[in-house]
Design an enzyme around this catalytic site. Structure first.
Site, PDB file in Angstrom:
ATOM      1  N   ASN A 190      -9.863  -0.830  10.183  1.00 18.31           N
ATOM      2  CA  ASN A 190      -8.583  -0.264   9.756  1.00 18.31           C
ATOM      3  C   ASN A 190      -8.100   0.735  10.794  1.00 18.31           C
ATOM      4  OD1 ASN A 190      -8.497  -1.151   6.656  1.00 18.31           O
ATOM      5  ND2 ASN A 190     -10.578  -0.561   7.174  1.00 18.31           N
TER       6      ASN A 190
ATOM      7  N   GLY B 295      -6.995   5.378   4.895  1.00 16.20           N
ATOM      8  CA  GLY B 295      -6.528   6.309   3.881  1.00 16.20           C
ATOM      9  C   GLY B 295      -6.962   7.739   4.168  1.00 16.20           C
TER      10      GLY B 295
ATOM     11  N   GLU C 256       0.814  -1.218   0.000  1.00 13.57           N
ATOM     12  CA  GLU C 256       0.000   0.000   0.000  1.00 13.57           C
ATOM     13  C   GLU C 256       0.851   1.274   0.000  1.00 13.57           C
ATOM     14  OE1 GLU C 256      -3.754  -0.339   2.489  1.00 13.57           O
ATOM     15  OE2 GLU C 256      -2.560  -1.953   3.354  1.00 13.57           O
TER      16      GLU C 256
ATOM     17  N   ASP D  64     -15.540  -1.481   8.280  1.00 11.61           N
ATOM     18  CA  ASP D  64     -16.244  -1.800   7.036  1.00 11.61           C
ATOM     19  C   ASP D  64     -17.278  -2.877   7.312  1.00 11.61           C
ATOM     20  OD1 ASP D  64     -14.576  -0.007   5.740  1.00 11.61           O
ATOM     21  OD2 ASP D  64     -13.107  -1.549   5.217  1.00 11.61           O
TER      22      ASP D  64
ATOM     23  N   SER E 263      -6.583  -2.175   1.615  1.00 12.58           N
ATOM     24  CA  SER E 263      -6.906  -1.530   0.342  1.00 12.58           C
ATOM     25  C   SER E 263      -7.445  -2.512  -0.695  1.00 12.58           C
ATOM     26  CB  SER E 263      -5.683  -0.798  -0.229  1.00 12.58           C
ATOM     27  OG  SER E 263      -5.320   0.275   0.602  1.00 12.58           O
TER      28      SER E 263
ATOM     29  N   TYR F  98      -9.638   4.160  -4.875  1.00 20.77           N
ATOM     30  CA  TYR F  98      -8.619   5.194  -5.043  1.00 20.77           C
ATOM     31  C   TYR F  98      -8.551   5.836  -6.425  1.00 20.77           C
ATOM     32  CZ  TYR F  98      -7.002   3.164  -0.682  1.00 20.77           C
ATOM     33  OH  TYR F  98      -6.930   2.696   0.600  1.00 20.77           O
TER      34      TYR F  98
ATOM     35  N   GLU G 278     -14.010  -5.820   8.520  1.00 19.12           N
ATOM     36  CA  GLU G 278     -12.698  -5.540   9.093  1.00 19.12           C
ATOM     37  C   GLU G 278     -12.681  -4.146   9.692  1.00 19.12           C
ATOM     38  OE1 GLU G 278      -9.519  -4.373   6.085  1.00 19.12           O
ATOM     39  OE2 GLU G 278     -10.881  -5.573   4.832  1.00 19.12           O
TER      40      GLU G 278
ATOM     41  N   ARG H 100     -11.487   2.961  11.117  1.00 21.29           N
ATOM     42  CA  ARG H 100     -12.632   2.871  10.211  1.00 21.29           C
ATOM     43  C   ARG H 100     -13.088   1.426  10.110  1.00 21.29           C
ATOM     44  NH1 ARG H 100     -10.745   3.154   5.036  1.00 21.29           N
ATOM     45  NH2 ARG H 100     -11.520   1.045   4.672  1.00 21.29           N
TER      46      ARG H 100
END
Length: 319
Positions: free
Chosen positions: A281, A285, A31, A266, A159, A225, A279, A264
């Site tokens: 994070n 990002g 990443e 998901d 990602s 992205y 998951e 964050r």
């Protein structure tokens, strides 16, 4: 919630009181390119706010750089292994440098999708059924036990790198081989057919949920992205009752792993309206396509206020 409800997240610390801040970005993980973009955004915002910040593109000479430079605290915006998995946090603690985000244990747990799921499962928190793939026989067994379709994931990547949806045993074998190029441990999960949501948590408080839409098979690297056709719904489109359920589930998910500072989560929602955790994070990002800044804007925090709020949580070395 109104913007007033998020006022407590605004940093009240004078920029000069943060001292000299090292923004750690780049690194050597898969990443890296995303981290370079995130780091540039964070560094620019801190400097514009008047913080004495400088960037370190993390390489093999990191230890020498950290011991040579005067550093009062570090803003970790490294994505993936080597920055988000507890190793960087451990190094900084050994050097006595306070840092942003979660500590060693929470970072290591969150980076490991399998261990994260095991913790959630042990607490009765909903997450899709899964299996670990080590060979072709495991692929056949996974199809028998979990059914199709399935989604394949390297256990320690972010990602959406190395991920693939599969609809047959042959596709699963190929996807397992491809994912194995990124990670020796590969996870396969039940496919949840329904909308995806993401919830940012900042200093123990949940921000407005974001509903995601993409013409891609799933919310993959390109959708995250690069693509301009990804849909971001704020408000999320959920009823007030379901959104509150989603926010509380996300907060509980973070608490179970020990997330601190920011993160964050998901989540998928199935056809029956049930939520399934994917998951969490710990260094999400922070690019112009990223989700945490979007959620922060919906809460009334611009990008500069967001990075200052994250940095304000770094004033103590974790024990």
């Amino acid at each position: 919630m109104t913007a007033r409800a998020y006022e407590s997240l605004m940093s009240t610390i004078a920029p000069s009181d943060f001292g000299r801040v090292a923004v750690l970005y780049g690194g050597t993980s898969a990443e890296r390119e995303v981290s370079l973009k995130s780091g540039a955004q964070v560094l620019g915002a801190l400097q514009a706010a008047g913080v004495d910040a400088f960037g370190i593109d993390v390489g093999d000479d990191l230890l020498q750089v950290l011991t040579r430079e005067k550093i009062d605290r570090a803003f970790i915006i490294l994505h993936g292994r080597g920055g988000e998995d507890g190793s960087m946090q451990g190094l900084l603690e050994c050097l006595g440098i306070p840092y942003t985000g979660s500590g060693i244990l929470a970072s290591a747990l969150a980076m490991d999708k399998l261990r994260t799921k095991q913790v959630w499962h042990s607490l009765g928190i909903s997450t899709p059924r899964h299996a670990v793939l080590a060979n072709e026989d495991d692929c056949v067994t996974a199809v028998t036990e979990l059914g199709l379709p399935l989604i394949v994931k390297p256990a320690h990547e972010g990602s959406s790198i190395g991920m693939a949806k599969v609809t047959s045993s042959d596709e699963l074998v190929e996807a397992w081989k491809a994912a194995s190029a990124y990670d020796s441990q590969v996870l396969v999960e039940q496919w949840i057919d329904g909308p995806e949501f993401t919830v940012a948590v900042l200093r123990g408080q949940v921000l407005p949920a974001i509903g995601l839409g993409t013409p891609h098979t799933f919310y993959d690297y390109d959708a995250k992205y690069l693509a301009n056709d990804t849909q971001y719904r704020i408000p999320s489109g959920l009823s007030p009752e379901k959104e509150e359920e989603l926010l509380q589930l996300s907060l509980r998910a973070c608490q179970a792993i020990g997330i601190s500072g920011w993160g964050r989560v998901d989540i998928m929602q199935d056809a029956h309206g049930a939520f399934w955790l994917l998951e969490v994070n710990t260094a999400p990002g922070m690019t112009d396509h990223s989700l945490v800044p979007m959620a922060a804007r919906a809460a009334g925090l611009d990008f500069q206020q967001l990075v200052l709020s994250i940095l304000a949580d770094s004033l103590q070395v974790r024990g």
